[in-house]
Design an enzyme around this catalytic site. Structure first.
Site, PDB file in Angstrom:
ATOM      1  N   ASP A  67       0.636  -1.325   0.253  1.00 42.34           N
ATOM      2  CA  ASP A  67      -0.099   0.107   0.019  1.00 42.34           C
ATOM      3  C   ASP A  67       0.720   1.098   0.018  1.00 42.34           C
ATOM      4  OD1 ASP A  67       0.839  -0.523   2.572  1.00 42.34           O
ATOM      5  OD2 ASP A  67      -1.059  -1.029   3.444  1.00 42.34           O
ATOM      6  N   ASP A 136      -7.784  -3.379  14.088  1.00 41.46           N
ATOM      7  CA  ASP A 136      -8.991  -3.640  14.016  1.00 41.46           C
ATOM      8  C   ASP A 136      -9.075  -4.790  12.743  1.00 41.46           C
ATOM      9  OD1 ASP A 136      -7.840  -2.408  11.584  1.00 41.46           O
ATOM     10  OD2 ASP A 136      -9.411  -0.764  11.331  1.00 41.46           O
ATOM     11  N   HIS A 138      -7.237  -5.163   9.964  1.00 41.07           N
ATOM     12  CA  HIS A 138      -6.942  -4.986   8.606  1.00 41.07           C
ATOM     13  C   HIS A 138      -5.728  -5.320   8.028  1.00 41.07           C
ATOM     14  CE1 HIS A 138      -4.709  -0.809  10.226  1.00 41.07           C
ATOM     15  NE2 HIS A 138      -3.959  -1.383   9.189  1.00 41.07           N
ATOM     16  N   GLU A 143      -9.621  -2.298   5.359  1.00 42.58           N
ATOM     17  CA  GLU A 143     -10.400  -2.350   6.634  1.00 42.58           C
ATOM     18  C   GLU A 143     -11.605  -2.929   6.806  1.00 42.58           C
ATOM     19  OE1 GLU A 143      -8.917  -0.607   8.848  1.00 42.58           O
ATOM     20  OE2 GLU A 143      -8.250   1.478   8.089  1.00 42.58           O
TER      21      GLU A 143
HETATM   22  C1  GLP Z   1      -0.763  -0.225   8.569  1.00 43.99           C
HETATM   23  C2  GLP Z   1      -0.238  -0.906   7.295  1.00 43.99           C
HETATM   24  C3  GLP Z   1      -0.312  -2.304   7.437  1.00 43.99           C
HETATM   25  C4  GLP Z   1       0.346  -2.923   8.567  1.00 43.99           C
HETATM   26  C5  GLP Z   1      -0.548  -2.348  10.184  1.00 43.99           C
HETATM   27  C6  GLP Z   1      -0.019  -2.578  11.318  1.00 43.99           C
HETATM   28  O1  GLP Z   1      -1.704   0.636   8.694  1.00 43.99           O
HETATM   29  N1  GLP Z   1      -0.876  -0.408   6.195  1.00 43.99           N
HETATM   30  O2  GLP Z   1       0.220  -2.828   6.132  1.00 43.99           O
HETATM   31  O3  GLP Z   1       0.171  -4.244   8.781  1.00 43.99           O
HETATM   32  O4  GLP Z   1      -1.007  -1.040   9.883  1.00 43.99           O
HETATM   33  O5  GLP Z   1       1.018  -1.913  11.670  1.00 43.99           O
HETATM   34  P1  GLP Z   1       2.103  -2.164  12.743  1.00 43.99           P
HETATM   35  O6  GLP Z   1       2.998  -3.119  12.171  1.00 43.99           O
HETATM   36  O7  GLP Z   1       3.044  -0.828  12.712  1.00 43.99           O
HETATM   37  O8  GLP Z   1       1.456  -2.418  14.022  1.00 43.99           O
END
Ligand code: GLP
Length: 241
Positions: A67, A136, A138, A143
């Site tokens: 993304d 959540d 995702h 989402e």
């Molecule tokens: C972000 C990314 C995801 C990631 C998630 C968790 O928003 N778009 O790809 O897995 O949130 O992030 P973190 O690893 O910092 O907890």
């Protein structure tokens, strides 16, 4: 789905890096799906060290990130492209032209999404996808929703995600509200997936995603249906399983 529980973050980083290195050793022209956030950092550090020691060679590897924020350019400090450059691409011997991240500044977002899916197809599809998960549920920026998304698309960030990601920005107001994200369909097409989760704060969503009903209200739950999904957890994240 295979679930492995490790002592701590570094142990998972080493183990996940070993899976990615094995993929590249077995197929030097591998197509890797990559993620951002804090979760992949230990894995990227371990891969950089393996590369420096000559244990893995990324010369022919091609990558596609999950993304990118809409409105941020490659050189924006908070863009995911920049994150990847700083945390992995610059530290390994990968060709920059083989590193793909959606263009958050594209004028025509739909065309950018279609071109991204085409590029993945033309590269031969993703061999191994790294995933983290949001609080959540995702994955990528998919989402909780009424249905599972298919290909790369414009995604709206939930309030919980904006709040979680504000730590990378000066304030919550500066967190972009939209992103280009691979879809759940794109992720499920990867031949193999590694999901990594750390920490007590993700214990509940981990249990819901891995052992609850498969539902688009918990996007990561779809991984229960993936034929080759390896889950790597620390003891805290595994505590509610
Ligand atoms: C972000 C990314 C995801 C990631 C998630 C968790 O928003 N778009 O790809 O897995 O949130 O992030 P973190 O690893 O910092 O907890």
């Amino acid at each position: 789905m295979e679930i492995h529980v490790y002592r701590d973050r570094d142990a998972i980083g080493q183990a996940a890096a070993a899976v990615f290195a094995a993929q590249v050793l077995a197929k030097p022209h591998s197509v890797l799906g990559l993620a951002t956030g804090s979760t992949p950092l230990a894995t990227y550090d371990a891969l950089a060290q393996m590369c420096a020691r000559g244990e893995v060679d990324f010369r022919h590897v091609c990558t596609f990130n999950l993304d990118e924020y809409i409105g941020l350019g490659r050189q924006d400090a908070q863009s995911y492209y920049r994150f990847m450059e700083e945390n992995l691409f610059r530290k390994i011997n990968i060709a920059p032209c083989n590193c793909h991240v959606p263009n958050g500044l594209a004028e025509d977002i739909d065309a950018e999404c279609a071109a991204y899916d085409d590029a993945i197809e033309r590269a031969g599809g993703i061999d191994l996808q790294f995933l983290g998960i949001g609080h959540d549920g995702h994955i990528g920026f998919n989402e909780p929703d009424e249905s599972f998304s298919k290909g790369t698309h414009l995604a709206h960030l939930s309030r919980m995600t904006i709040e979680a990601n504000r730590r990378f920005f000066a304030s919550a107001e500066e967190v972009p509200r939209t992103a280009i994200s691979m879809g759940i369909g794109s992720i499920m097409k990867a031949r193999a997936v590694v999901l990594v989760v750390y920490g007590e704060d993700k214990a509940e969503i981990t249990a819901r995603a891995l052992q609850g009903p498969v539902t688009p209200r918990v996007p990561g739950s779809i991984l229960q249906f993936h034929p080759r999904c390896t889950v790597m957890l620390d003891e805290a994240a595994a505590s509610r399983l």
